[in-house]
Design an enzyme around this catalytic site. Structure first.
Site, PDB file in Angstrom:
ATOM      1  N   ASN A 202     -10.499  -6.946   7.888  1.00  0.00           N
ATOM      2  CA  ASN A 202      -9.753  -5.852   8.494  1.00  0.00           C
ATOM      3  C   ASN A 202      -9.587  -6.127   9.990  1.00  0.00           C
ATOM      4  O   ASN A 202     -10.575  -6.214  10.716  1.00  0.00           O
ATOM      5  CB  ASN A 202     -10.468  -4.520   8.263  1.00  0.00           C
ATOM      6  CG  ASN A 202      -9.566  -3.338   8.573  1.00  0.00           C
ATOM      7  OD1 ASN A 202      -8.574  -3.461   9.285  1.00  0.00           O
ATOM      8  ND2 ASN A 202      -9.905  -2.169   8.038  1.00  0.00           N
TER       9      ASN A 202
ATOM     10  N   GLU B 280      -6.015  -7.686   6.441  1.00  0.00           N
ATOM     11  CA  GLU B 280      -5.592  -6.284   6.385  1.00  0.00           C
ATOM     12  C   GLU B 280      -5.345  -5.743   7.791  1.00  0.00           C
ATOM     13  O   GLU B 280      -6.051  -6.098   8.726  1.00  0.00           O
ATOM     14  CB  GLU B 280      -6.692  -5.420   5.748  1.00  0.00           C
ATOM     15  CG  GLU B 280      -7.264  -5.914   4.445  1.00  0.00           C
ATOM     16  CD  GLU B 280      -8.505  -5.115   4.081  1.00  0.00           C
ATOM     17  OE1 GLU B 280      -8.543  -3.902   4.320  1.00  0.00           O
ATOM     18  OE2 GLU B 280      -9.463  -5.715   3.587  1.00  0.00           O
ATOM     19  N   SER B 281      -4.376  -4.871   7.913  1.00  0.00           N
ATOM     20  CA  SER B 281      -4.070  -4.089   9.122  1.00  0.00           C
ATOM     21  C   SER B 281      -3.306  -4.877  10.179  1.00  0.00           C
ATOM     22  O   SER B 281      -3.601  -6.039  10.449  1.00  0.00           O
ATOM     23  CB  SER B 281      -5.335  -3.507   9.768  1.00  0.00           C
ATOM     24  OG  SER B 281      -6.008  -2.636   8.904  1.00  0.00           O
TER      25      SER B 281
ATOM     26  N   GLU C  61       0.805  -1.230   0.000  1.00  0.00           N
ATOM     27  CA  GLU C  61       0.000   0.000   0.000  1.00  0.00           C
ATOM     28  C   GLU C  61       0.833   1.272   0.000  1.00  0.00           C
ATOM     29  O   GLU C  61       1.800   1.406   0.752  1.00  0.00           O
ATOM     30  CB  GLU C  61      -0.909  -0.003   1.226  1.00  0.00           C
ATOM     31  CG  GLU C  61      -1.911   1.139   1.245  1.00  0.00           C
ATOM     32  CD  GLU C  61      -3.083   0.821   2.133  1.00  0.00           C
ATOM     33  OE1 GLU C  61      -4.078   0.290   1.622  1.00  0.00           O
ATOM     34  OE2 GLU C  61      -2.980   1.079   3.347  1.00  0.00           O
TER      35      GLU C  61
ATOM     36  N   LYS D 295      -8.151   2.529  -2.667  1.00  0.00           N
ATOM     37  CA  LYS D 295      -8.615   2.401  -1.290  1.00  0.00           C
ATOM     38  C   LYS D 295      -9.119   3.761  -0.812  1.00  0.00           C
ATOM     39  O   LYS D 295      -8.363   4.731  -0.762  1.00  0.00           O
ATOM     40  CB  LYS D 295      -7.494   1.886  -0.393  1.00  0.00           C
ATOM     41  CG  LYS D 295      -7.976   1.393   0.955  1.00  0.00           C
ATOM     42  CD  LYS D 295      -6.852   0.730   1.721  1.00  0.00           C
ATOM     43  CE  LYS D 295      -7.332   0.261   3.079  1.00  0.00           C
ATOM     44  NZ  LYS D 295      -6.200  -0.195   3.928  1.00  0.00           N
TER      45      LYS D 295
ATOM     46  N   LYS E 112       0.704   4.801   1.175  1.00  0.00           N
ATOM     47  CA  LYS E 112      -0.063   5.417   2.266  1.00  0.00           C
ATOM     48  C   LYS E 112       0.783   6.514   2.909  1.00  0.00           C
ATOM     49  O   LYS E 112       1.820   6.228   3.499  1.00  0.00           O
ATOM     50  CB  LYS E 112      -0.407   4.319   3.283  1.00  0.00           C
ATOM     51  CG  LYS E 112      -1.206   4.734   4.485  1.00  0.00           C
ATOM     52  CD  LYS E 112      -1.496   3.491   5.325  1.00  0.00           C
ATOM     53  CE  LYS E 112      -2.380   3.783   6.500  1.00  0.00           C
ATOM     54  NZ  LYS E 112      -2.692   2.560   7.278  1.00  0.00           N
TER      55      LYS E 112
ATOM     56  N   GLU F   4     -14.572  -5.419   2.266  1.00  0.00           N
ATOM     57  CA  GLU F   4     -13.948  -5.465   3.585  1.00  0.00           C
ATOM     58  C   GLU F   4     -14.969  -5.676   4.699  1.00  0.00           C
ATOM     59  O   GLU F   4     -15.991  -4.992   4.759  1.00  0.00           O
ATOM     60  CB  GLU F   4     -13.206  -4.151   3.819  1.00  0.00           C
ATOM     61  CG  GLU F   4     -12.503  -4.061   5.161  1.00  0.00           C
ATOM     62  CD  GLU F   4     -11.777  -2.748   5.318  1.00  0.00           C
ATOM     63  OE1 GLU F   4     -10.765  -2.542   4.619  1.00  0.00           O
ATOM     64  OE2 GLU F   4     -12.213  -1.915   6.136  1.00  0.00           O
TER      65      GLU F   4
END
Length: 256
Positions: free
Chosen positions: A186, A216-217, A53, A116, A55, A165
């Site tokens: 997530n 994710e995360s 990503e 995103k 970001k 998500e």
């Protein structure tokens, strides 16, 4: 609540953007674009796939990389084996922009790009396609069933795929009812911002094996990757650990 605040601000922002770039202009821009790339195909395989990503900032940590060069970073991701690249386009909290996505698309025409953002309206799907996205993130927590189905249908009609998500069992049931192909779990609680990889551990067994699952995360290093591989996910979406790494190439090597 953070999500309520985001949605209200995003709707106001969208109203302004549609005045600046009317929908017919986006539709005209789409007409000249190549067909979208296949994100699902990029995430299939025996090895765990990385969505890396781009970001610039986050609500929980603020600015992550003050001098981030989006195109240079994305090029490093691609060269080091990322299966796809996620580009944050939300500006207020994440410091992203459509310009980042367009620039990366121009430089990297052969790797799937995921937009995103907080996608709420059909206009944003047309916008994503016009900017060069191959897929969009749809967050079940901010959409009702009719909105989710409508955005999925429009995305598919434009040739794009969706990473849908979820954060809990109820959201997962709603996603599965829409027969989505790619499900993102997530690990971050969007109300408290707390992160727990055990969210993936809880939800992964509830997802049919033919679906593609992306965690994710909160994914920081090799130990997290090993745990997620054992849980049977197809891919991971990693942002902060890469953006803040002193050596991005080495970090990707550690992860995949």
């Amino acid at each position: 609540m953070f999500l309520d605040k985001i949605i209200a601000e995003k709707l106001d922002e969208l109203e302004q953007r549609q005045k600046i770039v009317p929908l017919p202009e986006l539709e005209a821009a789409i007409g000249g674009k190549p067909l979208p790339l296949d994100l699902a195909a990029a995430l299939r395989g025996d090895s765990l796939r990385l969505i890396a990503e781009v970001k610039r900032a986050s609500p929980s940590r603020g600015v992550l990389c003050p001098n981030l060069d989006a195109v240079k970073l994305a090029s490093t991701y691609a060269q080091c084996g990322a299966a796809a690249i996620s580009v944050l386009t939300e500006s207020r909290y994440f410091g992203g922009s459509g310009e980042d996505l367009e620039a990366i698309r121009h430089e990297l025409p052969h790797i799937p790009l995921l937009r995103k953002d907080f996608i709420l309206k059909p206009y944003q799907v047309f916008e994503s396609r016009a900017w060069g996205a191959d897929a969009v993130l749809l967050i079940v927590a901010i959409l009702d069933d009719a909105e989710l189905k409508g955005l999925l249908s429009l995305s598919h009609a434009l040739g794009m795929q969706c990473l849908v998500e979820v954060h809990n069992e109820d959201e997962l049931k709603r996603a599965l009812a829409c027969d989505v192909k790619i499900i993102g779990i997530n690990n971050r609680n969007l109300d408290t911002m707390a992160v727990d990889i055990n969210v993936t551990k809880k939800l992964r067994p509830l997802i049919p094996p033919e679906r593609i699952v992306v965690s994710e995360s909160g994914i920081k290093g090799r130990r997290d990757i090993q745990k997620l591989r054992e849980l049977g996910v197809n891919g991971v979406l990693v942002g902060e650990a890469l953006v803040t790494a002193s050596n991005v190439a080495a970090k990707i090597k550690e992860l995949i």
